[in-house]
Scaffold this motif. Structure first.
Motif, PDB file in Angstrom:
ATOM      1  N   UNK A  76      32.856  54.138  37.296  1.00 57.77           N
ATOM      2  CA  UNK A  76      31.634  54.103  38.089  1.00 57.77           C
ATOM      3  C   UNK A  76      31.707  54.880  39.386  1.00 57.77           C
ATOM      4  N   UNK A  77      32.889  55.155  39.865  1.00 54.16           N
ATOM      5  CA  UNK A  77      33.029  55.813  41.160  1.00 54.16           C
ATOM      6  C   UNK A  77      33.635  57.201  41.042  1.00 54.16           C
ATOM      7  N   UNK A  78      33.803  57.817  42.198  1.00 54.80           N
ATOM      8  CA  UNK A  78      34.396  59.148  42.227  1.00 54.80           C
ATOM      9  C   UNK A  78      35.926  59.054  42.216  1.00 54.80           C
ATOM     10  N   UNK A  79      36.445  57.914  42.634  1.00 56.40           N
ATOM     11  CA  UNK A  79      37.886  57.727  42.710  1.00 56.40           C
ATOM     12  C   UNK A  79      38.433  57.410  41.316  1.00 56.40           C
ATOM     13  N   UNK A  80      39.332  58.222  40.842  1.00 56.23           N
ATOM     14  CA  UNK A  80      39.925  58.022  39.520  1.00 56.23           C
ATOM     15  C   UNK A  80      41.320  57.420  39.630  1.00 56.23           C
ATOM     16  N   UNK A  81      41.570  56.740  40.739  1.00 57.45           N
ATOM     17  CA  UNK A  81      42.847  56.063  40.957  1.00 57.45           C
ATOM     18  C   UNK A  81      42.587  54.595  41.233  1.00 57.45           C
ATOM     19  N   UNK A  82      43.538  53.787  40.834  1.00 51.74           N
ATOM     20  CA  UNK A  82      43.412  52.369  41.108  1.00 51.74           C
ATOM     21  C   UNK A  82      44.752  51.679  40.968  1.00 51.74           C
ATOM     22  N   UNK A  83      44.736  50.388  41.211  1.00 55.49           N
ATOM     23  CA  UNK A  83      45.946  49.585  41.123  1.00 55.49           C
ATOM     24  C   UNK A  83      45.641  48.296  40.375  1.00 55.49           C
ATOM     25  N   UNK A  84      46.612  47.863  39.626  1.00 52.52           N
ATOM     26  CA  UNK A  84      46.575  46.520  39.068  1.00 52.52           C
ATOM     27  C   UNK A  84      47.799  45.825  39.640  1.00 52.52           C
ATOM     28  N   UNK A  85      47.555  44.726  40.333  1.00 53.59           N
ATOM     29  CA  UNK A  85      48.618  44.034  41.067  1.00 53.59           C
ATOM     30  C   UNK A  85      48.831  42.648  40.453  1.00 53.59           C
ATOM     31  N   UNK A  86      50.065  42.395  40.041  1.00 55.37           N
ATOM     32  CA  UNK A  86      50.430  41.100  39.470  1.00 55.37           C
ATOM     33  C   UNK A  86      51.321  40.402  40.489  1.00 55.37           C
ATOM     34  N   UNK A  87      50.872  39.237  40.964  1.00 53.21           N
ATOM     35  CA  UNK A  87      51.612  38.484  41.973  1.00 53.21           C
ATOM     36  C   UNK A  87      52.024  37.135  41.404  1.00 53.21           C
ATOM     37  N   UNK A  88      53.319  36.858  41.475  1.00 49.16           N
ATOM     38  CA  UNK A  88      53.854  35.564  41.052  1.00 49.16           C
ATOM     39  C   UNK A  88      54.146  34.740  42.295  1.00 49.16           C
ATOM     40  N   UNK A  89      53.751  33.480  42.265  1.00 46.87           N
ATOM     41  CA  UNK A  89      53.896  32.603  43.425  1.00 46.87           C
ATOM     42  C   UNK A  89      54.561  31.307  43.018  1.00 46.87           C
ATOM     43  N   UNK A  90      54.923  30.534  44.016  1.00 48.11           N
ATOM     44  CA  UNK A  90      55.386  29.176  43.780  1.00 48.11           C
ATOM     45  C   UNK A  90      54.580  28.255  44.683  1.00 48.11           C
ATOM     46  N   UNK A  91      54.426  27.022  44.248  1.00 48.31           N
ATOM     47  CA  UNK A  91      53.709  26.041  45.065  1.00 48.31           C
ATOM     48  C   UNK A  91      54.722  25.334  45.949  1.00 48.31           C
ATOM     49  N   UNK A  92      54.421  25.320  47.249  1.00 52.41           N
ATOM     50  CA  UNK A  92      55.276  24.651  48.228  1.00 52.41           C
ATOM     51  C   UNK A  92      54.424  23.709  49.055  1.00 52.41           C
ATOM     52  N   UNK A  93      55.048  22.664  49.581  1.00 50.09           N
ATOM     53  CA  UNK A  93      54.300  21.784  50.486  1.00 50.09           C
ATOM     54  C   UNK A  93      53.848  22.581  51.708  1.00 50.09           C
TER      55      UNK A  93
END
Length: 183
Positions: A76-93
């Motif tokens: 849809x845009x003029x920019x033909x670059x992008x990122x897919x970001x996968x973030x793994x987390x942990x639950x802490x108090x």
């Protein structure tokens, strides 16, 4: 674990015909190596490269939705670059006087930088483009394997205290095109 989490970057130059398939293979490979629950393995063949995948309907749908969001963002845009970001987390108090509960603290992040280029018309140039993409895909798999099996990659993983589901840790997949989150 140290205060900063490891960030692993994978750079890909793609063409319109292979974008979805390559991104699907890379995302599945990352998830395959970082989901510590019971994972049913699957194989994805892309450009003569065999990559592991997760055979789970929810994971497949998540990956498909994020790839669709990426595709719509770059189409849809003029920019033909992008990122897919996968973030793994942990639950802490939560450590706050006024807020009680848990917070998600990232322990690892994967950034897949993707650029879509026009595939060359000449047969020889097209073969070189595909060979370069195949090499980049192989390199991305090597990056995933070397990080997840390295001392740094293993030490980034927090203690597993909950063994329910496909992942004992919350994870998020975000898509950015032009620095703006889409989808």
């Amino acid at each position: 674990m140290n205060a900063t989490h490891p960030t692993i970057t994978i750079d890909l130059v793609l063409d319109r015909h292979t974008t979805r398939e390559v991104l699907r293979a890379v995302l599945h490979s990352i998830l395959f190596h970082r989901l510590f629950g019971t994972v049913k393995p699957q194989v994805i063949e892309v450009l003569d490269v065999t990559m592991p995948a997760v055979d789970d309907p929810e994971i497949k749908q998540l990956v498909q939705d994020k790839i669709d969001a990426f595709w719509k963002g770059v189409e849809g845009g003029v920019n033909k670059r992008g990122q897919i970001i996968v973030t793994f987390s942990e639950k802490r108090p939560r450590k706050s006087w006024f807020l009680i509960g848990e917070e998600e603290v990232p322990w690892e992040q994967w950034v897949v930088n993707a650029e879509i280029r026009q595939q060359p018309n000449a047969e020889r140039e097209r073969q070189k483009f595909n060979a370069d993409l195949e090499s980049a895909l192989t390199k991305s798999l090597q990056t995933i394997l070397s990080h997840t099996s390295s001392e740094r990659g293993r030490s980034a993983v927090p203690l597993i205290t909950n063994a329910q589901g496909i992942s004992p840790f919350p994870f998020k997949v975000a898509v950015k095109v032009g620095g703006v989150e889409v989808g």
